[in-house]
Write a protein that holds these residues in place. Structure first.
Motif, short mmCIF file in Angstrom:
data_model
loop_
_atom_site.label_atom_id
_atom_site.label_comp_id
_atom_site.label_asym_id
_atom_site.label_seq_id
_atom_site.Cartn_x
_atom_site.Cartn_y
_atom_site.Cartn_z
N THR A 35 0.82 -1.20 0.00
CA THR A 35 0.00 0.00 0.00
C THR A 35 0.86 1.26 0.00
OG1 THR A 35 -1.76 -1.16 1.17
CG2 THR A 35 -1.82 1.23 1.24
N VAL A 36 1.90 1.27 0.81
CA VAL A 36 2.80 2.42 0.88
C VAL A 36 3.50 2.63 -0.46
CG1 VAL A 36 4.92 3.31 1.95
CG2 VAL A 36 3.12 2.32 3.37
N VAL A 37 3.99 1.54 -1.05
CA VAL A 37 4.68 1.64 -2.33
C VAL A 37 3.73 2.13 -3.41
CG1 VAL A 37 5.82 0.31 -4.15
CG2 VAL A 37 6.43 -0.08 -1.76
N ASP A 38 2.52 1.58 -3.44
CA ASP A 38 1.52 2.02 -4.41
C ASP A 38 1.18 3.49 -4.22
OD1 ASP A 38 1.43 -0.53 -5.46
OD2 ASP A 38 -0.44 -1.08 -4.46
N ARG A 39 1.00 3.91 -2.99
CA ARG A 39 0.65 5.30 -2.70
C ARG A 39 1.78 6.25 -3.11
NH1 ARG A 39 -2.61 9.23 -2.86
NH2 ARG A 39 -2.52 10.66 -1.14
N ARG A 40 3.01 5.84 -2.83
CA ARG A 40 4.16 6.66 -3.23
C ARG A 40 4.23 6.79 -4.74
NH1 ARG A 40 9.42 4.71 -1.23
NH2 ARG A 40 10.10 6.84 -1.54
N ALA A 41 4.01 5.69 -5.46
CA ALA A 41 4.03 5.74 -6.92
C ALA A 41 2.91 6.62 -7.45
CB ALA A 41 3.92 4.33 -7.49
N GLU A 42 1.73 6.50 -6.84
CA GLU A 42 0.60 7.32 -7.24
C GLU A 42 0.89 8.80 -7.02
OE1 GLU A 42 -3.95 8.22 -5.75
OE2 GLU A 42 -3.06 6.28 -5.26
N LEU A 43 1.46 9.12 -5.88
CA LEU A 43 1.79 10.51 -5.58
C LEU A 43 2.82 11.06 -6.56
CD1 LEU A 43 1.91 10.51 -1.68
CD2 LEU A 43 0.32 11.80 -3.12
N ARG A 44 3.80 10.27 -6.89
CA ARG A 44 4.82 10.72 -7.85
C ARG A 44 4.19 11.01 -9.22
NH1 ARG A 44 8.64 6.77 -5.31
NH2 ARG A 44 10.07 8.08 -4.11
N LEU A 45 3.29 10.14 -9.65
CA LEU A 45 2.62 10.38 -10.93
C LEU A 45 1.77 11.65 -10.88
CD1 LEU A 45 1.49 6.76 -11.88
CD2 LEU A 45 3.24 8.16 -13.02
N GLN A 46 1.09 11.86 -9.76
CA GLN A 46 0.28 13.06 -9.61
C GLN A 46 1.14 14.31 -9.59
OE1 GLN A 46 -2.15 12.45 -6.12
NE2 GLN A 46 -3.53 11.04 -7.17
N ILE A 47 2.31 14.23 -8.97
CA ILE A 47 3.22 15.37 -8.95
C ILE A 47 3.69 15.69 -10.36
CG2 ILE A 47 5.54 16.12 -8.23
CD1 ILE A 47 5.03 14.51 -5.59
N GLU A 48 4.09 14.67 -11.10
CA GLU A 48 4.53 14.89 -12.48
C GLU A 48 3.42 15.53 -13.32
OE1 GLU A 48 6.19 11.39 -14.29
OE2 GLU A 48 7.34 10.94 -12.49
N SER A 49 2.21 15.04 -13.15
CA SER A 49 1.07 15.58 -13.89
C SER A 49 0.82 17.04 -13.51
CB SER A 49 -0.18 14.74 -13.61
OG SER A 49 -1.30 15.30 -14.22
#
Length: 71
Positions: free
Chosen positions: A29-43
């Motif tokens: 969950t933490v890894v998925d959330r971190r990846a999701e946040l990184r994608l949202q930051i890039e966007s």
């Protein structure tokens, strides 16, 4: 922007209030959330929504800090 921040705040509170998952599930969950946040930051940066990007960056930092505290 306000609604996006509010959504993130609500989701963060929900995640904190949920019963603890097993170690593997929690790490996933933490890894998925971190990846999701990184994608949202890039966007957000691509769309020049710098305030949103900063808010997401701060959320990522909080997630990293809470993860460091549990290990």
């Amino acid at each position: 922007a306000f609604l996006r921040r509010w959504k993130e705040e609500i989701l963060t509170k929900i995640e904190r209030d949920e019963p603890a998952a097993s170690g593997v599930e929690q790490l996933t969950t933490v890894v998925d959330r971190r990846a999701e946040l990184r994608l949202q930051i890039e966007s957000a940066i691509t769309e020049e929504r710098y305030e949103d990007a900063a808010m997401l960056r701060d959320e990522l930092k909080r997630l990293d800090a809470s993860n460091d505290g549990t290990n």
